[in-house]
Motif scaffolding. Structure first.
Motif, mmCIF file in Angstrom:
data_model
loop_
_atom_site.group_PDB
_atom_site.id
_atom_site.type_symbol
_atom_site.label_atom_id
_atom_site.label_comp_id
_atom_site.label_asym_id
_atom_site.label_seq_id
_atom_site.Cartn_x
_atom_site.Cartn_y
_atom_site.Cartn_z
ATOM 1 N N PHE A 22 25.251 -8.566 2.930
ATOM 2 C CA PHE A 22 24.956 -7.221 3.410
ATOM 3 C C PHE A 22 24.238 -6.404 2.334
ATOM 4 O O PHE A 22 23.255 -5.703 2.615
ATOM 5 N N GLY A 23 24.722 -6.509 1.099
ATOM 6 C CA GLY A 23 24.089 -5.773 0.005
ATOM 7 C C GLY A 23 22.659 -6.234 -0.231
ATOM 8 O O GLY A 23 21.757 -5.420 -0.434
ATOM 9 N N ALA A 24 22.448 -7.538 -0.188
ATOM 10 C CA ALA A 24 21.116 -8.077 -0.466
ATOM 11 C C ALA A 24 20.117 -7.766 0.641
ATOM 12 O O ALA A 24 18.941 -7.544 0.370
ATOM 13 N N HIS A 25 20.587 -7.756 1.880
ATOM 14 C CA HIS A 25 19.662 -7.597 3.009
ATOM 15 C C HIS A 25 19.760 -6.244 3.702
ATOM 16 O O HIS A 25 18.764 -5.769 4.245
ATOM 17 N N GLY A 26 20.928 -5.642 3.680
ATOM 18 C CA GLY A 26 21.113 -4.405 4.427
ATOM 19 C C GLY A 26 20.993 -3.131 3.615
ATOM 20 O O GLY A 26 20.782 -2.061 4.176
ATOM 21 N N LEU A 27 21.154 -3.246 2.304
ATOM 22 C CA LEU A 27 21.141 -2.039 1.471
ATOM 23 C C LEU A 27 19.849 -1.848 0.691
ATOM 24 O O LEU A 27 19.546 -0.730 0.274
ATOM 25 N N ARG A 28 19.098 -2.920 0.495
ATOM 26 C CA ARG A 28 17.866 -2.821 -0.296
ATOM 27 C C ARG A 28 16.919 -1.817 0.352
ATOM 28 O O ARG A 28 16.636 -1.881 1.528
ATOM 29 N N GLY A 29 16.479 -0.859 -0.445
ATOM 30 C CA GLY A 29 15.589 0.181 0.048
ATOM 31 C C GLY A 29 16.304 1.351 0.708
ATOM 32 O O GLY A 29 15.684 2.357 1.017
ATOM 33 N N LYS A 30 17.608 1.227 0.907
ATOM 34 C CA LYS A 30 18.382 2.300 1.549
ATOM 35 C C LYS A 30 19.237 3.085 0.554
ATOM 36 O O LYS A 30 19.668 4.183 0.857
ATOM 37 N N VAL A 31 19.513 2.465 -0.585
ATOM 38 C CA VAL A 31 20.279 3.133 -1.639
ATOM 39 C C VAL A 31 19.504 2.979 -2.945
ATOM 40 O O VAL A 31 18.617 2.127 -3.062
ATOM 41 N N THR A 32 19.845 3.792 -3.922
ATOM 42 C CA THR A 32 19.155 3.713 -5.213
ATOM 43 C C THR A 32 19.454 2.364 -5.880
ATOM 44 O O THR A 32 20.457 1.705 -5.568
ATOM 45 N N GLU A 33 18.595 1.987 -6.800
ATOM 46 C CA GLU A 33 18.795 0.734 -7.537
ATOM 47 C C GLU A 33 20.107 0.770 -8.317
ATOM 48 O O GLU A 33 20.808 -0.236 -8.420
ATOM 49 N N HIS A 34 20.444 1.949 -8.852
ATOM 50 C CA HIS A 34 21.706 2.107 -9.586
ATOM 51 C C HIS A 34 22.905 1.816 -8.679
ATOM 52 O O HIS A 34 23.832 1.090 -9.079
ATOM 53 N N LEU A 35 22.907 2.360 -7.477
ATOM 54 C CA LEU A 35 24.010 2.112 -6.544
ATOM 55 C C LEU A 35 24.036 0.661 -6.098
ATOM 56 O O LEU A 35 25.106 0.076 -5.937
ATOM 57 N N LEU A 36 22.878 0.065 -5.904
ATOM 58 C CA LEU A 36 22.819 -1.337 -5.504
ATOM 59 C C LEU A 36 23.393 -2.235 -6.600
ATOM 60 O O LEU A 36 24.118 -3.191 -6.313
#
Length: 131
Positions: A22-36
């Motif tokens: 989920f983090g790799a595919h669902g969050l990329r571009g939706k949260v800051t790099e720091h949060l990721l």
């Protein structure tokens, strides 16, 4: 208790794979790099401690010294919930008051390793004939 820790280890391991995907595919571009990065750290620590808990469950099945192992498994479990869980929620926009849960969870995970060390001090040495 060994069965419970084995079940929790399987749950943490399986959910860690799901959360990582989920983090790799669902969050990329939706949260800051720091949060990721924080989210990835949560997944990494969850997976490491799922394996550690698996080891504790195996030791409980084959060894009479149980108290320190019970403590270790409990601290690993609660530590993952606090540490990784708070990082997940913070990444997804959870309340800022969750922030202090992260280091508290880290301290619990460290405590789990200390308890495992204490258990290892009384581990039978099969190679020297001592037990």
């Amino acid at each position: 208790m060994a069965r419970l820790y084995l079940l929790i280890a399987a749950l943490l391991g399986g959910s860690g794979v799901i959360l990582g995907a989920f983090g790799a595919h669902g969050l990329r571009g939706k949260v800051t790099e720091h949060l990721l990065e924080a989210y990835k750290t949560g997944v990494q620590y969850q997976m490491i401690h799922a394996l550690a808990l698996f080891g504790v469950a195996l030791l409980l099945q084959h060894w009479n010294e149980k108290t320190a192992l019970y403590v270790s498994g409990g601290l690993f479990t609660i530590g993952v919930v606090f540490f990784s869980g708070s990082l997940y929620w913070l990444t997804l926009g959870g309340p800022r008051w969750l922030g202090p849960m992260t280091p508290l969870g880290g301290l619990m995970m460290i405590g789990g390793w200390v308890a495992l060390f204490v258990a290892a001090l009384s581990f039978p040495n099969k190679f020297s004939g001592a037990g």
